[in-house]
Scaffold this motif. Structure first.
Motif, short mmCIF file in Angstrom:
data_model
loop_
_atom_site.label_atom_id
_atom_site.label_comp_id
_atom_site.label_asym_id
_atom_site.label_seq_id
_atom_site.Cartn_x
_atom_site.Cartn_y
_atom_site.Cartn_z
N THR A 179 15.97 3.83 3.79
CA THR A 179 16.68 3.06 4.81
C THR A 179 15.68 2.28 5.66
OG1 THR A 179 16.64 4.87 6.43
CG2 THR A 179 18.53 4.76 4.93
N GLU A 180 16.16 1.18 6.23
CA GLU A 180 15.38 0.39 7.19
C GLU A 180 16.21 0.22 8.45
OE1 GLU A 180 12.33 -0.76 7.04
OE2 GLU A 180 11.75 -0.87 4.92
N THR A 181 15.60 0.54 9.59
CA THR A 181 16.26 0.37 10.88
C THR A 181 15.24 -0.14 11.88
OG1 THR A 181 15.71 2.56 11.77
CG2 THR A 181 17.66 2.42 10.34
N LYS A 182 15.66 -0.35 13.10
CA LYS A 182 14.71 -0.71 14.15
C LYS A 182 13.71 0.41 14.41
CE LYS A 182 14.67 -3.96 16.27
NZ LYS A 182 13.95 -5.23 16.03
N SER A 183 14.04 1.62 13.96
CA SER A 183 13.11 2.75 14.11
C SER A 183 12.05 2.76 13.02
CB SER A 183 13.89 4.07 14.07
OG SER A 183 14.89 4.10 15.05
N PRO B 133 0.83 -1.21 0.00
CA PRO B 133 0.00 0.00 0.00
C PRO B 133 0.86 1.26 0.00
CG PRO B 133 0.03 -0.99 2.18
CD PRO B 133 0.72 -1.96 1.26
N LYS B 134 0.31 2.35 -0.51
CA LYS B 134 1.01 3.62 -0.47
C LYS B 134 1.21 4.07 0.97
CE LYS B 134 -0.31 5.75 -4.87
NZ LYS B 134 -0.98 6.93 -5.49
N ARG B 135 2.30 4.77 1.21
CA ARG B 135 2.53 5.30 2.54
C ARG B 135 3.45 6.51 2.46
NH1 ARG B 135 6.41 0.73 5.37
NH2 ARG B 135 7.90 0.49 3.69
N LYS B 136 3.37 7.36 3.48
CA LYS B 136 4.28 8.49 3.58
C LYS B 136 5.54 8.04 4.32
CE LYS B 136 0.77 12.13 3.62
NZ LYS B 136 0.19 13.27 4.40
N THR B 137 6.69 8.24 3.70
CA THR B 137 7.96 7.84 4.31
C THR B 137 8.63 9.06 4.92
OG1 THR B 137 8.22 6.08 2.68
CG2 THR B 137 10.18 6.74 3.91
N PRO B 138 8.90 9.04 6.22
CA PRO B 138 9.54 10.20 6.87
C PRO B 138 10.93 10.47 6.32
CG PRO B 138 8.66 8.66 8.50
CD PRO B 138 8.62 7.97 7.19
N VAL B 139 11.28 11.74 6.19
CA VAL B 139 12.64 12.13 5.83
C VAL B 139 13.48 12.13 7.10
CG1 VAL B 139 14.11 13.94 4.91
CG2 VAL B 139 11.88 13.50 3.85
N TYR C 156 23.66 0.36 12.37
CA TYR C 156 22.45 -0.47 12.35
C TYR C 156 21.45 0.02 11.31
CZ TYR C 156 24.28 -2.14 16.83
OH TYR C 156 25.07 -2.66 17.81
N THR C 157 21.94 0.47 10.18
CA THR C 157 21.08 1.07 9.16
C THR C 157 21.33 0.40 7.81
OG1 THR C 157 21.11 3.20 10.32
CG2 THR C 157 20.44 3.22 8.01
N PHE C 158 20.27 -0.14 7.24
CA PHE C 158 20.33 -0.77 5.93
C PHE C 158 19.78 0.18 4.87
CE2 PHE C 158 20.54 -4.43 8.64
CZ PHE C 158 21.22 -5.40 7.93
N GLY C 159 20.56 0.40 3.81
CA GLY C 159 19.99 1.03 2.63
C GLY C 159 19.20 0.00 1.86
N VAL C 160 18.01 0.38 1.35
CA VAL C 160 17.16 -0.63 0.70
C VAL C 160 16.61 -0.19 -0.65
CG1 VAL C 160 16.47 -1.73 2.87
CG2 VAL C 160 15.13 0.19 1.99
N GLY C 161 16.85 1.05 -1.06
CA GLY C 161 16.34 1.49 -2.34
C GLY C 161 16.61 2.97 -2.54
N VAL C 162 16.24 3.50 -3.70
CA VAL C 162 16.49 4.90 -3.99
C VAL C 162 15.24 5.57 -4.54
CG1 VAL C 162 18.94 4.52 -4.49
CG2 VAL C 162 17.28 4.44 -6.37
N ILE C 163 15.17 6.90 -4.38
CA ILE C 163 14.24 7.75 -5.11
C ILE C 163 15.03 8.33 -6.27
CG2 ILE C 163 12.68 9.71 -5.00
CD1 ILE C 163 12.90 9.60 -1.98
N LYS C 164 14.55 8.12 -7.47
CA LYS C 164 15.28 8.60 -8.63
C LYS C 164 14.34 9.29 -9.61
CE LYS C 164 18.72 7.12 -12.07
NZ LYS C 164 19.42 5.98 -12.69
N LYS C 165 14.75 10.46 -10.03
CA LYS C 165 14.01 11.18 -11.07
C LYS C 165 14.96 11.42 -12.23
CE LYS C 165 10.53 13.49 -8.22
NZ LYS C 165 9.92 14.80 -7.84
N GLY C 166 14.58 10.87 -13.38
CA GLY C 166 15.48 10.96 -14.52
C GLY C 166 16.77 10.21 -14.23
N ASN C 167 17.88 10.90 -14.38
CA ASN C 167 19.17 10.26 -14.10
C ASN C 167 19.83 10.83 -12.84
OD1 ASN C 167 19.84 12.76 -15.09
ND2 ASN C 167 20.86 12.01 -16.94
N VAL C 168 18.99 11.28 -11.90
CA VAL C 168 19.48 11.82 -10.63
C VAL C 168 18.81 11.11 -9.46
CG1 VAL C 168 19.60 13.86 -9.15
CG2 VAL C 168 20.00 14.08 -11.61
N ILE C 169 19.61 10.61 -8.53
CA ILE C 169 19.09 10.03 -7.30
C ILE C 169 18.82 11.16 -6.32
CG2 ILE C 169 19.60 8.55 -5.31
CD1 ILE C 169 21.37 6.87 -7.14
#
Length: 478
Positions: free
Chosen positions: A165-169, A7-13, A147-160
């Motif tokens: 990230t995924e953590t216990k938080s 489902p869609k969700r808002k991801t905190p910055v 204790y922080t895993f990178g799991v994906g990127v936000i990318k627009k065009g050819n710019v990330i």
């Protein structure tokens, strides 16, 4: 069912930063330090409980790491910069025996590891290294998050624009202007849909694990070393020479290392081990800690496949435990031995490799290739650890260049790669994954990332003269 739709969700910055380094191994640490020294804001994320990654937990290091060769066979410096700063810092707090010449005792006089004019080392206490890296990050104002895993990127065009990230938080996103992929597995490259290569599972270099053993009888070990030298085994004794670079308390310490194997084939530039002696062990005695044993085992597999990783953990631990049980029964030096904490993670030698603007190949390393866009150098051996357990070790004849193009993806403008996953072939990676090269590419990548922020240009458009000038200012050799 093959998949589900989330489902869609808002991801905190979680935060915003100028440079985000993903991966806190030595490549990532050096990249972060190099970037921070230019004055930009730097954030580093690391999945483990400490920094240093493969440098301080690598299989084969015993309680020390002794394979950081920073000079060529003629004694010329190939790599310095921040990596050498870390070594000097370790020496100052008693955590390293640096840059020693080896006095080799072996019945293999042509063993290619014998380079009498180059200095070998340092031997590093990995627990001290962890604290030194924490301190250096703090002094450089690098914001690091464990204790922080990178799991994906936000990318627009050819710019990330950011990295999830995924953590216990929970799940968050870090927004960044430039990203350094120092994951070792080219994770960010794969998320950003940039081209990468990965050898088929049956060709990937072997996954290795190691357990360290205490309670070894040192007197018996010394006798064994003497016996090894009288047999057709690979054995050597390293004696540090007096030098202003070596603290007095280390000068008289002998460093012993013994490896047993069968099927040696030795030529002027190549060492091939066809078979390792079943149940054999390495012995390290540096004088900084009591004599340790090192028991290792390896399996084939893909370090980006969670099922292969799980199988490797079980099979390697079982194999090593069986080795130790045999040694306790058959080797009096191991009669009262026991496994020491901490247990080291698996050593992943090869997974994904960037396919960048230039792909470094085996001949480039063999022939000491030179490039106009050189940003780092190397002079370290090929170590081909084949899936069947055999090993081929080959030394290059001279130092080789690492071009800036090998750090840059083909598509993404604000991503640069450091460490063992830079753009290279399968065989070239056997040399480029080694720590001296990883340190060098980390400094190049981090400096480039910071300068692209300062000059508000893409990494590809960065003036190479400006980059090299900055690298030399930081004592980096290009």
């Amino acid at each position: 069912m093959e998949y589900v739709i989330e489902p869609k969700r808002k991801t905190p910055v979680l935060l915003e930063t100028d440079v985000l380094v993903v991966g806190g191994g030595v490549a990532g640490c050096v990249a972060a330090l190099a970037a921070a020294r230019t004055g930009v804001q730097v954030t580093l994320i690391e999945r483990n409980r400490h920094l240093g990654g493969f440098f301080d937990t690598r299989p084969g290091s015993g309680e020390m790491y002794g394979g950081l060769v920073l000079q060529d066979g003629k004694g010329n410096w190939v790599s310095k910069g921040i990596g050498w700063e870390i070594i000097k810092r370790l020496v100052s707090v008693g955590g390293a025996i640096p840059m020693i010449k080896r006095k080799v005792k072996s019945n293999h006089p042509k063993l290619p590891l014998d380079t009498p004019n180059s200095k070998y080392g340092p031997f590093i206490d990995y627990e001290t290294l962890k604290m030194v890296l924490f301190d250096m990050m703090g002094e450089a104002a690098v914001r690091f998050i464990l204790y922080t895993f990178g799991v994906g990127v936000i990318k627009k065009g050819n710019v990330i624009e950011g990295v999830f990230t995924e953590t216990k938080s929970g799940r968050d996103v870090i927004l960044a202007k430039v990203i350094v992929d120092a994951t070792g597995d080219a994770d960010v490259v794969s998320w950003s849909d940039d081209p990468f290569d990965k050898s088929p599972p049956e060709k990937l270099y072997q996954i290795q694990g190691v357990l360290f053993v205490g309670g070894i009888n040192t007197a018996i070990v010394k006798s064994q070393i003497k016996n090894h030298l009288e047999k057709n085994d690979y054995a050597y004794v390293i004696t540090p020479e007096s030098s202003e670079e070596i603290p007095e308390r280390f000068e008289q310490k002998q460093i012993h290392m013994v490896l047993s194997a069968e099927g040696f084939e030795v030529s002027d530039d190549n060492l091939t081990v066809r078979k390792r002696t079943p149940g054999s062990a390495s012995i390290l005695s540096t004088g900084m800690r009591p004599c340790l044993g090192r028991l290792g085992a390896g399996v084939s597999g893909d370090g980006t496949n969670v099922f292969d990783l799980t199988r490797a953990e079980v099979e390697i631990r079982r194999a090593i435990t069986q080795k130790l049980d045999k040694l306790r029964r058959t080797d009096t030096a191991y009669k009262d031995s026991y496994i020491l904490p901490p247990v080291h993670p698996l050593g992943i030698r090869e997974t994904r490799r960037l396919v960048g603007e230039y792909v470094i190949n085996e001949d480039d390393i063999k022939n000491g290739a030179q490039f106009e866009d050189v940003v780092a150098k190397g002079h370290i051996s090929f170590d081909h650890h084949y899936p069947d357990g055999s090993l081929e070790h080959r030394m290059p004849t001279k130092a080789y260049d690492i071009p800036y193009r090998a750090l840059l993806p083909q598509n993404t403008k604000n991503l640069v790669v450091a460490g063992r996953c830079i753009s290279c072939t399968h065989k070239a990676q056997a040399a480029l994954r080694k720590v001296p090269v990883v340190l060098a590419t980390g400094q190049s990548a981090g400096t480039a990332a910071a300068l692209s922020v300062q000059y508000q240009c893409s990494l590809r458009d960065l003036d190479l003269q400006v980059l090299r000038r900055a690298l030399r200012k930081d004592n980096h050799i290009v």
